[in-house]
Structures are given as structure tokens and as C-alpha cells.
Design a protein around this motif. Sequence first.
Motif, short mmCIF file in Angstrom:
data_model
loop_
_atom_site.label_atom_id
_atom_site.label_comp_id
_atom_site.label_asym_id
_atom_site.label_seq_id
_atom_site.Cartn_x
_atom_site.Cartn_y
_atom_site.Cartn_z
N LYS A 44 -38.72 -30.74 -0.42
CA LYS A 44 -39.43 -31.93 -0.92
C LYS A 44 -38.58 -32.77 -1.86
O LYS A 44 -38.91 -33.92 -2.14
CB LYS A 44 -40.71 -31.49 -1.68
N SER A 130 -48.31 -31.15 -1.37
CA SER A 130 -48.46 -32.10 -0.27
C SER A 130 -47.17 -32.17 0.55
O SER A 130 -46.06 -32.07 0.01
CB SER A 130 -48.83 -33.48 -0.81
N ASN A 132 -44.86 -34.09 1.87
CA ASN A 132 -44.15 -35.37 1.91
C ASN A 132 -42.92 -35.22 1.01
O ASN A 132 -42.90 -34.35 0.13
CB ASN A 132 -45.05 -36.49 1.37
MG MG Z 1 -48.07 -34.53 -3.88
#
Ligand code: MG
Length: 305
Positions: A44, A130, A132
Motif C-alpha cells: 500500500k 482498504s 488501495n
Molecule cells: Mg484506507
Amino acid sequence: MRIDLTEACRLLKDDVVAIPTETVYGLAASLYDPKAIDKIFLLKGRPRKNPLIVHVASEEEVLNLSLSQPPGYEKLKELWPGPITLILKADTAKIPSLARAGLPTAAFRVPALPLARELIKKTGPLVVPSANLSGTPSSTEPRHVEEDFGKNFPVLDGGTCQKGLESTILSYNDATARWQILRQGAVTPEMLTHVLGYPPEVVIPESGKDPECPGQLFRHYAPKATLTVTADAEIAVGFKERTYTLPVLLLGSLENPEEVAHNLYFVLRELDERGIKRAQIDLDFPTTGLWTTLRERLMKALHKG
Ligand code: MG
Ligand code: TXA
């Protein structure tokens, strides 16, 4: 690369897999696999100061991994399974320091999506930020995950996320003896007021001070395109009831904030997919309920902060 539940279980023995939840897609690793957790931070580009949310299949597991539950916990836990995350004193013997970013607390959530809970029942607790690249809009469908992490990245396919916005994060403030909102999310302040019997304060991080929710420190939700509120742009991002002088990408209806939430990250990502450099965002919408979360996300995307 789309995978099924069996393959996701197998890979999670020693690796990272993207999984669906009712809020957004997440990158999952076993809570007990520091090497895989470390890989999440690397993939990430996430600062190690930013802790992860522990996802469990049932509330009993939260009791097993936390040391104490403040007053009001019994009421809030009724929102599980669901898009709410509670910060509790962590059992530091059980939760690796890396997952907590060294904090004495940990974030807990029981996701509502049956596929996610079925997976966690088989694998045990997972940490799931998350899915992304740090700073960019979250992923609400498998294609978004593949755009960020590559076509061959394993994604447990759960279709499109129902909510489209991350969970609401709450912590207990000992000084006020009340729960407070650290991150606005899919559960609205009105719903929390109803559950708690008082309106939880929304904590706005003070500049120059360490925020209580470390994630607030970092850039968020921003596409590559520059977002503005003025019409000197290539495209407008707005609502179907309105007319704009520019071509428009629709978020949905002013009558339906759930629909707008569902579409938000999809639309922000769409700007980059279309190579848009500058987009006008229509921020003229209500200031209650889910709209407060939507405004917060758009303001962060606008200021890339
Ligand atoms: Mg996040
Ligand atoms: O809906 C969601 O919550 C999604 C899905 C995948 O479940 N997950 C998610 O995770 O949004 P992430 O990593 O993108 O955001 C987690 C936030 C970060 O802002 C982090 O700083 C905060 O939770 N957090 C985690 N542990 C914390 C702690 N002990 N104290 C305060 N904030 C914490």
C-alpha cells in the motif's frame, strides 16, 4: 486475478489477498502472520505509524482480543456485523505490535458481508486496511484493486461493495465519559445518537498535534485529477436533478445519499481512467446524515490532504 473462497483461505496461510466487505475492498492478512502484515504496508505504501483494523467473524472474538470494554460498548456492539469500528484496549500479547502501530489500543470490526465473515470463520482474525494505494480513493469493486496492485493480484470476488464508504470509527473518551467519532463513515451520527442516547462528538484533528486516529495524518481519497468547486474544469461531478454547463459525471440523486456513497469512489477513480486533469465538484448538498461523511471525503480529496 479473481479467486474463490477456498483459494483465498489457502493463500491467507502465508500471504496477502484482497477481500470484499460491505464498505470497501480490503487487503487481508492473518493477524498472526507479521510477515504478511508487513507486506500489506509495503504494497500500500502505507506509513507504519498507521495501524490496521482487526476484522473478526463474531463479537466474542473481540472480547478475546481486547482487555476492557467501556460503558456503551454493549449498545454499540449491536451494530455488528456492520460498518462500525471500535477502538479498545488491546490484548497486546495476542495482537502483534505491527498491526497496532505500537499503540496499546486496537481497532475492531465485524464485517456484515456474509462472504467476508465466512472467510474469517475459516482463517481466524484478519487485519484488513482498504485495498488501495495509500492516499488514493478506496476500491469498491475487484477491477479497482487490480488497477492499483496489478492484474495478477488475488482478489476474492464479491462484486460491488454495497455501502461504498469505509466504516465509522469510534473511541471512548475517558475525560467526557462519552464515545467520540474518529472517522466519519457508513454509520451516520444520527444512528449513533439513537444507539448511544447522546450525540457523539466528531473529533477534528488539530494541526500540529498527533491525531487520535493516525490515519487522519495522511493524504486521503484523492484521485490524480485536481478537484475544484469552480467551473474552470473539463467535467462536473454532480447530481441528476441539476444542470451543469460542463459535461457531467453523475454521483446519483440528491434524494438518495446511499446511492451517492455507493458511487463516490467509483466516480473519483473514473476521473483518472478518463484522463481528466481538472473536475468541478458540486458540494451543494445537505449537511445531515450520510451527507456529512460524503462532504468530509470530498473535502479531503479536494485538498489532497
Ligand atoms: Mg484506507
Ligand atoms: O470499512 C473499513 O473500515 C475498511 C474495510 C476494508 O473494512 N477498512 C479500512 O481500513 O478503512 P483503513 O486501514 O483504510 O483505515 C483504518 C483506520 C486508519 O485511519 C487508522 O489510523 C485507524 O483506522 N486506526 C486503526 N487502529 C487504530 C487505533 N488503535 N487507534 C486509532 N485509530 C486507529
